[in-house]
Structures are given as structure tokens and as C-alpha cells.
Design a protein around this motif. Structure first.
Motif, PDB file in Angstrom:
ATOM      1  N   THR A  68       0.900  -1.224   0.013  1.00 49.30           N
ATOM      2  CA  THR A  68      -0.005  -0.020   0.016  1.00 49.30           C
ATOM      3  C   THR A  68       0.828   1.176   0.038  1.00 49.30           C
ATOM      4  O   THR A  68       1.729   1.390   0.898  1.00 49.30           O
ATOM      5  CB  THR A  68      -0.883  -0.058   1.127  1.00 49.30           C
ATOM      6  N   LEU A  69       0.437   2.187  -1.014  1.00 47.28           N
ATOM      7  CA  LEU A  69       1.497   3.536  -1.190  1.00 47.28           C
ATOM      8  C   LEU A  69       0.594   4.654  -0.739  1.00 47.28           C
ATOM      9  O   LEU A  69      -0.634   4.726  -1.110  1.00 47.28           O
ATOM     10  CB  LEU A  69       1.947   3.529  -2.442  1.00 47.28           C
ATOM     11  N   THR A  70       1.025   5.573   0.037  1.00 47.70           N
ATOM     12  CA  THR A  70       0.520   6.711   0.364  1.00 47.70           C
ATOM     13  C   THR A  70       0.994   7.936  -0.789  1.00 47.70           C
ATOM     14  O   THR A  70       2.285   8.040  -0.617  1.00 47.70           O
ATOM     15  CB  THR A  70       0.603   7.207   1.608  1.00 47.70           C
ATOM     16  N   GLU A  71       0.402   8.246  -1.472  1.00 47.21           N
ATOM     17  CA  GLU A  71       0.618   9.183  -2.507  1.00 47.21           C
ATOM     18  C   GLU A  71      -0.039  10.756  -2.350  1.00 47.21           C
ATOM     19  O   GLU A  71      -1.106  10.946  -1.904  1.00 47.21           O
ATOM     20  CB  GLU A  71       0.407   8.723  -3.837  1.00 47.21           C
ATOM     21  N   PRO A  72       0.863  11.893  -2.570  1.00 48.46           N
ATOM     22  CA  PRO A  72       0.202  13.167  -2.566  1.00 48.46           C
ATOM     23  C   PRO A  72      -1.114  13.173  -3.510  1.00 48.46           C
ATOM     24  O   PRO A  72      -0.945  12.478  -4.961  1.00 48.46           O
ATOM     25  CB  PRO A  72       1.316  14.048  -3.079  1.00 48.46           C
ATOM     26  N   PHE A  73      -2.077  13.775  -3.316  1.00 50.80           N
ATOM     27  CA  PHE A  73      -3.327  14.158  -4.122  1.00 50.80           C
ATOM     28  C   PHE A  73      -3.501  15.502  -4.257  1.00 50.80           C
ATOM     29  O   PHE A  73      -3.046  16.254  -3.443  1.00 50.80           O
ATOM     30  CB  PHE A  73      -4.424  13.298  -3.403  1.00 50.80           C
ATOM     31  N   TYR A  74      -4.723  15.743  -5.063  1.00 52.35           N
ATOM     32  CA  TYR A  74      -4.850  17.199  -5.187  1.00 52.35           C
ATOM     33  C   TYR A  74      -5.246  18.017  -3.811  1.00 52.35           C
ATOM     34  O   TYR A  74      -5.799  17.535  -2.948  1.00 52.35           O
ATOM     35  CB  TYR A  74      -6.364  17.324  -5.847  1.00 52.35           C
ATOM     36  N   GLY A  75      -4.817  19.117  -3.755  1.00 58.85           N
ATOM     37  CA  GLY A  75      -5.040  20.054  -2.472  1.00 58.85           C
ATOM     38  C   GLY A  75      -4.248  19.773  -1.399  1.00 58.85           C
ATOM     39  O   GLY A  75      -4.974  20.127  -0.366  1.00 58.85           O
TER      40      GLY A  75
END
Length: 149
Positions: free
Chosen positions: A92-99
């Protein structure tokens, strides 16, 4: 004179044990399976290691960046001193997202390892998988100065 019999583990047991230790984060136990002289190649990332310290750091960085990652063994084939292990990598990866938000992404990648065993020790290990699908660019970036391929 006494005959002393030394048992070496079967080739498939070496690989399965090494992967189990890797999944449990027991990096020193994994490294202990490697011969003093070995080659480890990760063709998905384009990395190669020949020293135990660097390989241990590579495995530790995997645990740091992808703490829930697991390598699930699908099939194991043995021919003489070579083992081919087909596996599925899950993480499971945590990635940056919009805003400024983040999102979790489940990754599942199929791959194979071709491993050579001599006297119960790993002398050559090559991983083959789709590096882009694995989404392990952060891992590759950490080691890019070590690329020897």
C-alpha cells in the motif's frame, strides 16, 4: 575415522526461508543466506548489489518506504542449483493528491526471481518485474548512485 555428514538446506527451502524473513522484516536473517561473494540484481529498478551492507540497506529501505509490503510466493521451480520463484508483490502506497491531500493506493505486481544456490548459500539472485507498475520510484531514487548495470 568418522564420517561427518553436513546437511545443506534444499534450494527451494533457502529461497522460501529468505522471503519469509524478508516479509517479517528480519533483514539480518535474509542477508545470512547470501554467500560472501554474490550478485543481486533488481531489473525492475535497474539496481545491482554485490555487498551485504548495501543489500541490507536496500531491504531496510523497502521496509521503511513500504512497511506493509509482502512477497507472496505463487510457484517454485527447482532445477539443480537454480530456483525460479514466481511471486506477487503487494503493498500500500500513500501518495500526494490534489489540494495537499493524500491517498492510499494498493499495488499488486507479478514477478519472478531466478536464484543460484551453492552449498546452501545464495550466490546469484535476479528479480524480474515491471518497475513502473511497482511504483517504487522512491526506492530506486535512493539508490541511483549505486546503479552498476
Amino acid at each position: 575415522m568418522h564420517n561427518v555428514s553436513v546437511q545443506t538446506p534444499k534450494s527451494d527451502e533457502v529461497i522460501l526461508d529468505a522471503l519469509a524473513h524478508l516479509n517479517n522484516g528480519n533483514i539480518n536473517s535474509v542477508i545470512a543466506y547470501f554467500a560472501s561473494e554474490f550478485h543481486f540484481r533488481d531489473y525492475g529498478l535497474g539496481l545491482e548489489f554485490t555487498g551485504r551492507e548495501r543489500l541490507a540497506e536496500f531491504f531496510r529501505k523497502i521496509r521503511e518506504l513500504y512497511p506493509d509490503s509482502l512477497v507472496l510466493t505463487d510457484h517454485v521451480f527447482v532445477s539443480g542449483n537454480h530456483v525460479i520463484a514466481e511471486w506477487t508483490l503487494r503493498a500500500t502506497l500513500t501518495e500526494p493528491f490534489y489540494g495537499g491531500l493524500t491517498r492510499n493506493i494498493s499495488v499488486s505486481v507479478h514477478g519472478a526471481s531466478i536464484v543460484r544456490i551453492y552449498n546452501g548459500e545464495i550466490t546469484d539472485w535476479s528479480d524480474f518485474y515491471d518497475g513502473l507498475t511497482s511504483r517504487r520510484a522512491a526506492l530506486a531514487a535512493h539508490f541511483e548512485e549505486w546503479v552498476e548495470l
